[in-house]
Motif scaffolding. Sequence first.
Motif, PDB file in Angstrom:
ATOM      1  N   LYS A  94       0.851  -1.178   0.000  1.00  0.00           N
ATOM      2  CA  LYS A  94       0.000   0.000   0.000  1.00  0.00           C
ATOM      3  C   LYS A  94       0.893   1.235   0.000  1.00  0.00           C
ATOM      4  O   LYS A  94       1.791   1.363   0.818  1.00  0.00           O
ATOM      5  CB  LYS A  94      -0.910   0.027   1.219  1.00  0.00           C
ATOM      6  CG  LYS A  94      -1.849   1.195   1.197  1.00  0.00           C
ATOM      7  CD  LYS A  94      -2.791   1.214   2.355  1.00  0.00           C
ATOM      8  CE  LYS A  94      -3.661   2.434   2.178  1.00  0.00           C
ATOM      9  NZ  LYS A  94      -4.370   2.813   3.319  1.00  0.00           N
ATOM     10  N   LYS A  95       0.663   2.123  -0.941  1.00  0.00           N
ATOM     11  CA  LYS A  95       1.461   3.327  -1.039  1.00  0.00           C
ATOM     12  C   LYS A  95       0.882   4.409  -0.129  1.00  0.00           C
ATOM     13  O   LYS A  95      -0.318   4.489   0.068  1.00  0.00           O
ATOM     14  CB  LYS A  95       1.487   3.846  -2.468  1.00  0.00           C
ATOM     15  CG  LYS A  95       2.281   2.980  -3.395  1.00  0.00           C
ATOM     16  CD  LYS A  95       2.447   3.660  -4.722  1.00  0.00           C
ATOM     17  CE  LYS A  95       3.384   2.874  -5.589  1.00  0.00           C
ATOM     18  NZ  LYS A  95       3.778   3.632  -6.751  1.00  0.00           N
ATOM     19  N   ALA A  96       1.760   5.251   0.359  1.00  0.00           N
ATOM     20  CA  ALA A  96       1.327   6.383   1.180  1.00  0.00           C
ATOM     21  C   ALA A  96       0.540   7.358   0.317  1.00  0.00           C
ATOM     22  O   ALA A  96       0.769   7.467  -0.894  1.00  0.00           O
ATOM     23  CB  ALA A  96       2.534   7.074   1.783  1.00  0.00           C
ATOM     24  N   ASP A  97      -0.366   8.085   0.927  1.00  0.00           N
ATOM     25  CA  ASP A  97      -1.210   9.030   0.194  1.00  0.00           C
ATOM     26  C   ASP A  97      -0.399  10.110  -0.530  1.00  0.00           C
ATOM     27  O   ASP A  97      -0.794  10.592  -1.570  1.00  0.00           O
ATOM     28  CB  ASP A  97      -2.207   9.694   1.143  1.00  0.00           C
ATOM     29  CG  ASP A  97      -3.255   8.721   1.636  1.00  0.00           C
ATOM     30  OD1 ASP A  97      -3.509   7.714   0.960  1.00  0.00           O
ATOM     31  OD2 ASP A  97      -3.825   8.969   2.718  1.00  0.00           O
ATOM     32  N   LYS A 117       1.795   8.628  -7.980  1.00  0.00           N
ATOM     33  CA  LYS A 117       1.141   7.496  -8.634  1.00  0.00           C
ATOM     34  C   LYS A 117       2.059   6.943  -9.711  1.00  0.00           C
ATOM     35  O   LYS A 117       2.823   7.662 -10.340  1.00  0.00           O
ATOM     36  CB  LYS A 117      -0.182   7.942  -9.262  1.00  0.00           C
ATOM     37  CG  LYS A 117      -1.214   8.341  -8.232  1.00  0.00           C
ATOM     38  CD  LYS A 117      -2.504   8.745  -8.898  1.00  0.00           C
ATOM     39  CE  LYS A 117      -3.521   9.109  -7.825  1.00  0.00           C
ATOM     40  NZ  LYS A 117      -4.805   9.463  -8.390  1.00  0.00           N
ATOM     41  N   LYS A 118       1.989   5.646  -9.914  1.00  0.00           N
ATOM     42  CA  LYS A 118       2.738   4.938 -10.959  1.00  0.00           C
ATOM     43  C   LYS A 118       4.246   5.055 -10.793  1.00  0.00           C
ATOM     44  O   LYS A 118       4.994   5.017 -11.768  1.00  0.00           O
ATOM     45  CB  LYS A 118       2.318   5.401 -12.347  1.00  0.00           C
ATOM     46  CG  LYS A 118       0.868   5.087 -12.670  1.00  0.00           C
ATOM     47  CD  LYS A 118       0.559   5.429 -14.084  1.00  0.00           C
ATOM     48  CE  LYS A 118      -0.883   5.079 -14.403  1.00  0.00           C
ATOM     49  NZ  LYS A 118      -1.197   5.309 -15.797  1.00  0.00           N
ATOM     50  N   SER A 119       4.704   5.230  -9.558  1.00  0.00           N
ATOM     51  CA  SER A 119       6.141   5.196  -9.309  1.00  0.00           C
ATOM     52  C   SER A 119       6.387   4.638  -7.910  1.00  0.00           C
ATOM     53  O   SER A 119       5.530   4.731  -7.044  1.00  0.00           O
ATOM     54  CB  SER A 119       6.781   6.581  -9.443  1.00  0.00           C
ATOM     55  OG  SER A 119       6.386   7.416  -8.388  1.00  0.00           O
ATOM     56  N   THR A 120       7.526   4.040  -7.730  1.00  0.00           N
ATOM     57  CA  THR A 120       7.893   3.440  -6.453  1.00  0.00           C
ATOM     58  C   THR A 120       9.317   3.839  -6.114  1.00  0.00           C
ATOM     59  O   THR A 120      10.197   3.780  -6.979  1.00  0.00           O
ATOM     60  CB  THR A 120       7.814   1.898  -6.541  1.00  0.00           C
ATOM     61  OG1 THR A 120       6.483   1.533  -6.898  1.00  0.00           O
ATOM     62  CG2 THR A 120       8.169   1.255  -5.214  1.00  0.00           C
ATOM     63  N   MET A 121       9.541   4.236  -4.882  1.00  0.00           N
ATOM     64  CA  MET A 121      10.880   4.597  -4.445  1.00  0.00           C
ATOM     65  C   MET A 121      11.634   3.328  -4.068  1.00  0.00           C
ATOM     66  O   MET A 121      11.097   2.454  -3.398  1.00  0.00           O
ATOM     67  CB  MET A 121      10.812   5.534  -3.234  1.00  0.00           C
ATOM     68  CG  MET A 121      12.172   6.031  -2.810  1.00  0.00           C
ATOM     69  SD  MET A 121      12.096   7.172  -1.415  1.00  0.00           S
ATOM     70  CE  MET A 121      11.321   8.572  -2.202  1.00  0.00           C
ATOM     71  N   LYS A 122      12.865   3.223  -4.547  1.00  0.00           N
ATOM     72  CA  LYS A 122      13.732   2.087  -4.232  1.00  0.00           C
ATOM     73  C   LYS A 122      15.048   2.629  -3.688  1.00  0.00           C
ATOM     74  O   LYS A 122      15.582   3.604  -4.197  1.00  0.00           O
ATOM     75  CB  LYS A 122      14.040   1.260  -5.484  1.00  0.00           C
ATOM     76  CG  LYS A 122      12.846   0.598  -6.119  1.00  0.00           C
ATOM     77  CD  LYS A 122      12.308  -0.508  -5.274  1.00  0.00           C
ATOM     78  CE  LYS A 122      13.049  -1.785  -5.515  1.00  0.00           C
ATOM     79  NZ  LYS A 122      12.500  -2.934  -4.843  1.00  0.00           N
ATOM     80  N   ASN A 123      15.550   1.969  -2.669  1.00  0.00           N
ATOM     81  CA  ASN A 123      16.879   2.311  -2.165  1.00  0.00           C
ATOM     82  C   ASN A 123      17.896   1.468  -2.920  1.00  0.00           C
ATOM     83  O   ASN A 123      17.697   0.282  -3.121  1.00  0.00           O
ATOM     84  CB  ASN A 123      16.982   2.012  -0.677  1.00  0.00           C
ATOM     85  CG  ASN A 123      16.091   2.905   0.136  1.00  0.00           C
ATOM     86  OD1 ASN A 123      15.944   4.078  -0.179  1.00  0.00           O
ATOM     87  ND2 ASN A 123      15.492   2.367   1.175  1.00  0.00           N
ATOM     88  N   ILE A 124      18.979   2.095  -3.327  1.00  0.00           N
ATOM     89  CA  ILE A 124      20.006   1.392  -4.084  1.00  0.00           C
ATOM     90  C   ILE A 124      21.372   1.871  -3.608  1.00  0.00           C
ATOM     91  O   ILE A 124      21.552   3.042  -3.293  1.00  0.00           O
ATOM     92  CB  ILE A 124      19.824   1.620  -5.607  1.00  0.00           C
ATOM     93  CG1 ILE A 124      20.826   0.812  -6.402  1.00  0.00           C
ATOM     94  CG2 ILE A 124      19.858   3.084  -5.965  1.00  0.00           C
ATOM     95  CD1 ILE A 124      20.569   0.799  -7.900  1.00  0.00           C
TER      96      ILE A 124
END
Length: 56
Positions: free
Chosen positions: A5-8, A12-19
Amino acid sequence: MQEKKKADFDRKKSTMKNIRFEDELLEQIEKVAGKGNFSKWVKEACKMRLSKTSRI
């Protein structure tokens, strides 16, 4: 796989990833990408690699 579940406030249509980047590689990217363009540069590099290695 369970959906996340994404935070409000999240885009939209993107996700944060740690790299994690090796220090030398990170310095090279930051040098050529320019100030404030790191994410854009990395995303473009990924798209270029995908276009060479897969048929989407």
